[in-house]
Design a protein around this motif. Structure first.
Motif, PDB file in Angstrom:
ATOM      1  N   GLU A 119     -32.960 -12.807   3.802  1.00 28.75           N
ATOM      2  CA  GLU A 119     -31.585 -13.167   4.058  1.00 28.75           C
ATOM      3  C   GLU A 119     -30.683 -13.333   2.637  1.00 28.75           C
ATOM      4  N   THR A 120     -31.130 -12.870   1.691  1.00 25.51           N
ATOM      5  CA  THR A 120     -30.262 -12.759   0.676  1.00 25.51           C
ATOM      6  C   THR A 120     -29.857 -11.269   0.402  1.00 25.51           C
ATOM      7  N   THR A 121     -30.450 -10.402   1.412  1.00 24.81           N
ATOM      8  CA  THR A 121     -29.958  -8.895   1.205  1.00 24.81           C
ATOM      9  C   THR A 121     -28.845  -8.593   2.073  1.00 24.81           C
ATOM     10  N   THR A 122     -28.122  -7.848   1.672  1.00 23.34           N
ATOM     11  CA  THR A 122     -26.791  -7.722   2.453  1.00 23.34           C
ATOM     12  C   THR A 122     -26.863  -6.515   3.240  1.00 23.34           C
ATOM     13  N   ARG A 123     -26.645  -6.663   4.550  1.00 26.20           N
ATOM     14  CA  ARG A 123     -27.001  -5.779   5.671  1.00 26.20           C
ATOM     15  C   ARG A 123     -25.653  -4.825   5.585  1.00 26.20           C
ATOM     16  N   PRO A 124     -25.928  -3.523   5.330  1.00 24.54           N
ATOM     17  CA  PRO A 124     -24.772  -2.511   5.376  1.00 24.54           C
ATOM     18  C   PRO A 124     -23.880  -2.781   6.654  1.00 24.54           C
ATOM     19  N   ALA A 125     -22.601  -2.331   6.698  1.00 20.38           N
ATOM     20  CA  ALA A 125     -21.746  -2.641   7.885  1.00 20.38           C
ATOM     21  C   ALA A 125     -22.072  -1.414   8.820  1.00 20.38           C
ATOM     22  N   ALA A 126     -21.929  -1.893   9.986  1.00 20.14           N
ATOM     23  CA  ALA A 126     -21.943  -1.022  11.195  1.00 20.14           C
ATOM     24  C   ALA A 126     -20.697  -0.344  11.216  1.00 20.14           C
ATOM     25  N   ARG A 127     -20.648   0.732  11.935  1.00 23.35           N
ATOM     26  CA  ARG A 127     -19.404   1.482  12.322  1.00 23.35           C
ATOM     27  C   ARG A 127     -18.416   0.650  13.249  1.00 23.35           C
ATOM     28  N   THR A 128     -19.235  -0.056  14.089  1.00 22.57           N
ATOM     29  CA  THR A 128     -18.624  -0.998  15.135  1.00 22.57           C
ATOM     30  C   THR A 128     -18.300  -2.368  14.930  1.00 22.57           C
ATOM     31  N   PRO A 129     -17.304  -3.078  14.574  1.00 18.29           N
ATOM     32  CA  PRO A 129     -17.363  -4.414  14.085  1.00 18.29           C
ATOM     33  C   PRO A 129     -17.957  -5.130  14.674  1.00 18.29           C
ATOM     34  N   GLY A 130     -18.819  -6.034  14.374  1.00 21.53           N
ATOM     35  CA  GLY A 130     -19.569  -7.181  15.138  1.00 21.53           C
ATOM     36  C   GLY A 130     -21.136  -6.432  15.749  1.00 21.53           C
ATOM     37  N   ALA A 131     -21.216  -5.136  15.630  1.00 19.32           N
ATOM     38  CA  ALA A 131     -22.476  -4.663  16.132  1.00 19.32           C
ATOM     39  C   ALA A 131     -23.661  -4.624  14.688  1.00 19.32           C
ATOM     40  N   ARG A 152     -26.377  -3.140  12.538  1.00 20.91           N
ATOM     41  CA  ARG A 152     -26.950  -1.823  11.871  1.00 20.91           C
ATOM     42  C   ARG A 152     -28.423  -1.846  11.452  1.00 20.91           C
ATOM     43  N   ALA A 153     -29.159  -0.846  12.212  1.00 21.89           N
ATOM     44  CA  ALA A 153     -30.581  -0.997  11.999  1.00 21.89           C
ATOM     45  C   ALA A 153     -30.845  -0.629  10.444  1.00 21.89           C
ATOM     46  N   GLN A 154     -31.839  -1.477  10.133  1.00 18.34           N
ATOM     47  CA  GLN A 154     -32.507  -1.305   8.472  1.00 18.34           C
ATOM     48  C   GLN A 154     -33.838  -0.476   8.434  1.00 18.34           C
ATOM     49  N   PRO A 155     -34.092   0.289   7.598  1.00 19.82           N
ATOM     50  CA  PRO A 155     -35.170   0.518   7.431  1.00 19.82           C
ATOM     51  C   PRO A 155     -36.421  -0.384   7.463  1.00 19.82           C
ATOM     52  N   GLY A 156     -37.460  -0.032   8.458  1.00 22.33           N
ATOM     53  CA  GLY A 156     -38.429  -0.950   8.912  1.00 22.33           C
ATOM     54  C   GLY A 156     -38.134  -1.921  10.147  1.00 22.33           C
ATOM     55  N   ARG A 198     -28.031   7.969  13.869  1.00 22.75           N
ATOM     56  CA  ARG A 198     -27.583   8.965  14.769  1.00 22.75           C
ATOM     57  C   ARG A 198     -27.343   8.469  16.190  1.00 22.75           C
ATOM     58  N   MET A 199     -27.474   7.372  16.641  1.00 23.60           N
ATOM     59  CA  MET A 199     -27.290   6.845  17.858  1.00 23.60           C
ATOM     60  C   MET A 199     -26.816   5.383  17.961  1.00 23.60           C
ATOM     61  N   ILE A 200     -26.190   5.165  18.964  1.00 22.01           N
ATOM     62  CA  ILE A 200     -25.752   3.845  19.000  1.00 22.01           C
ATOM     63  C   ILE A 200     -25.887   3.289  20.555  1.00 22.01           C
ATOM     64  N   VAL A 201     -26.559   2.176  20.644  1.00 22.93           N
ATOM     65  CA  VAL A 201     -26.813   1.918  22.013  1.00 22.93           C
ATOM     66  C   VAL A 201     -26.230   0.301  22.283  1.00 22.93           C
TER      67      VAL A 201
END
Length: 135
Positions: free
Chosen positions: A3-15, A17-21, A51-54
């Protein structure tokens, strides 16, 4: 991811972004976003990879998306209802169980039928975000 790790921003606001693992995403529990904030009534959830967005979207009966385009190609798989689209000037009726292909940079629009919402799963390459550009 802690919970303390910052998730990198997605290209789409509000989406998301999948992280390793990170491999499983419960779409019903993700943040709901507009499919096209200035041109579409579609609302749902979106996950982006490298490479993909769903996205899983719902378009209320009688509403739709105005003409727009995007530099990434798109596939739309209709799960419920009938999606009435115009792709590059060609009308297309897409019933549940069918897939619609939209090439990159082609102006397109679509509407849910008057009698029923349309639920669809869409996939785009990640060269651009989920949102397009209003024509």
């Amino acid at each position: 991811m802690s919970e303390t790790t910052t998730r990198p921003a997605a290209r789409t606001p509000g989406a998301v972004r999948a992280q390793p693992g990170e491999h499983v995403f419960e779409m019903a529990k993700l943040n709901r976003i507009l499919g096209g904030p200035d041109y579409s009534s579609a609302v749902g959830t979106c996950v982006e990879g490298e490479r993909m967005i769903v996205a899983l979207m719902r378009m209320a009966a009688g509403t739709g998306a105005e003409p727009h385009s995007h530099p990434n190609e798109q596939w739309i798989y209709v799960l419920e209802g009938t999606f009435r689209a115009v792709v590059g000037g060609q009308p297309c009726e897409v019933p549940a169980g069918s897939v619609l292909y939209i090439p990159a940079d082609v102006v397109h629009s679509g509407r849910a039928g008057e009698d029923r919402d349309v639920v669809f799963f869409t996939v785009k390459d990640a060269s651009h975000g989920l949102h397009g550009i209003k024509a």
